[in-house]
Enzyme design. Sequence first.
Site, PDB file in Angstrom:
ATOM      1  N   ASN A   1     -38.827 -35.109 -73.431  1.00 34.48           N
ATOM      2  CA  ASN A   1     -39.608 -33.868 -73.466  1.00 34.48           C
ATOM      3  C   ASN A   1     -41.108 -34.118 -73.539  1.00 34.48           C
ATOM      4  O   ASN A   1     -41.891 -33.463 -72.847  1.00 34.48           O
ATOM      5  CB  ASN A   1     -39.170 -33.012 -74.656  1.00 34.48           C
ATOM      6  CG  ASN A   1     -37.810 -32.377 -74.448  1.00 34.48           C
ATOM      7  OD1 ASN A   1     -37.381 -32.162 -73.325  1.00 34.48           O
ATOM      8  ND2 ASN A   1     -37.122 -32.079 -75.537  1.00 34.48           N
TER       9      ASN A   1
ATOM     10  N   ARG B   1     -37.700 -44.200 -93.476  1.00 33.52           N
ATOM     11  CA  ARG B   1     -38.815 -44.435 -92.559  1.00 33.52           C
ATOM     12  C   ARG B   1     -38.861 -45.903 -92.141  1.00 33.52           C
ATOM     13  O   ARG B   1     -39.204 -46.225 -91.012  1.00 33.52           O
ATOM     14  CB  ARG B   1     -40.133 -44.026 -93.222  1.00 33.52           C
ATOM     15  CG  ARG B   1     -40.295 -42.526 -93.418  1.00 33.52           C
ATOM     16  CD  ARG B   1     -41.659 -42.189 -94.017  1.00 33.52           C
ATOM     17  NE  ARG B   1     -41.770 -40.772 -94.342  1.00 33.52           N
ATOM     18  CZ  ARG B   1     -42.140 -39.824 -93.493  1.00 33.52           C
ATOM     19  NH1 ARG B   1     -42.419 -40.168 -92.245  1.00 33.52           N
ATOM     20  NH2 ARG B   1     -42.231 -38.566 -93.873  1.00 33.52           N
TER      21      ARG B   1
ATOM     22  N   ARG C   1     -52.367 -28.260 -85.604  1.00 32.20           N
ATOM     23  CA  ARG C   1     -51.501 -27.551 -86.548  1.00 32.20           C
ATOM     24  C   ARG C   1     -52.312 -26.962 -87.694  1.00 32.20           C
ATOM     25  O   ARG C   1     -52.027 -25.846 -88.167  1.00 32.20           O
ATOM     26  CB  ARG C   1     -50.410 -28.494 -87.053  1.00 32.20           C
ATOM     27  CG  ARG C   1     -49.357 -28.779 -85.990  1.00 32.20           C
ATOM     28  CD  ARG C   1     -48.357 -29.846 -86.397  1.00 32.20           C
ATOM     29  NE  ARG C   1     -47.288 -29.934 -85.392  1.00 32.20           N
ATOM     30  CZ  ARG C   1     -46.438 -30.924 -85.287  1.00 32.20           C
ATOM     31  NH1 ARG C   1     -46.500 -31.953 -86.141  1.00 32.20           N
ATOM     32  NH2 ARG C   1     -45.497 -30.925 -84.351  1.00 32.20           N
TER      33      ARG C   1
ATOM     34  N   HIS D   1     -50.174 -40.332 -90.341  1.00 38.55           N
ATOM     35  CA  HIS D   1     -49.367 -39.262 -89.764  1.00 38.55           C
ATOM     36  C   HIS D   1     -48.068 -39.139 -90.557  1.00 38.55           C
ATOM     37  O   HIS D   1     -46.976 -39.437 -90.087  1.00 38.55           O
ATOM     38  CB  HIS D   1     -49.072 -39.577 -88.301  1.00 38.55           C
ATOM     39  CG  HIS D   1     -48.335 -38.484 -87.577  1.00 38.55           C
ATOM     40  ND1 HIS D   1     -48.749 -37.171 -87.570  1.00 38.55           N
ATOM     41  CD2 HIS D   1     -47.189 -38.519 -86.825  1.00 38.55           C
ATOM     42  CE1 HIS D   1     -47.905 -36.456 -86.857  1.00 38.55           C
ATOM     43  NE2 HIS D   1     -46.945 -37.241 -86.405  1.00 38.55           N
TER      44      HIS D   1
END
Length: 294
Positions: free
Chosen positions: A10, A87, A150, A174
Amino acid sequence: MKIAIIGAGNVGASIASLLLSKQMCDNIALIDINSNLAKAKAIDLSQMAIALSQSAKVVGGDDYKLLENFDIVIITAGVARKDGQSRSELAKINANIVADASKKIAKFAPNSTIIVVTNPLDIMVYVAYKSSGFDKSKIIGMAGELDSARLKFSLQNYLGKDMKDSKSCVIGMHNDSMICLSSENLNSNEFENIKSQTINGGALIVKLMNTSAFYAPAAGVINICQALIYGNSKPLSCSVLDDNLVAFSRLVKIDKNGVKELLELNLEQKDREILDKSIDEFIININNLNLNGF
């Protein structure tokens, strides 16, 4: 101008669509482990170009020779974080993907600039740097532009005014320790609410449609491409490596040769402490990756 995108999902396809719409390059290459996916989207995008009366050439496949002598290479390939996955586990998987891609970029497009989109973003910027052997000015991570959008979106919804020219931005890592810098007059409670919305902006999209965002990340990449192509002097928030080889988003100036200038941070003490803690965690994560084995 030749721009390649590694990862035809995408985000990658949205980047290609914007590149065509804005007539930013003559050649686009989509490279994906799923060769048929890359080929199909290349055909679709080629037909889009014809519909827009453009002559840009779009190719796709799994062969990295497609990006030979390209000017900009964008890495979007990687896996998304799964429920229960740490993570660090995600970092190890995607580090292998980014390292392999970076080595092949160095082989086929040694004079290119690499834009990294794969998460965990700041760590992947370092991986691309180490694996490609490129100068650090030629490795740019896209996250700060997305996070800043954002932040402005949250401010716009709260204040009810157009924020497209706002100087508010996001720097730092981030992740949940990102640092929101608002140019608006907010009290502490208002600011904390806006900050929370910004940090959780990506998670909200995942919750609503069960996949991560792609239009806004693609737009963030386009901002960087425009600076690289046209020599834009407008400061952008990008994850870049400092002199200590620590990657985090900060305001930078980019020209046709890559990162031109790192602007001064000028942080308040509380934000400086957040960033210092994030840097310590970044170093631990990099050491845990054991990049010598890549």
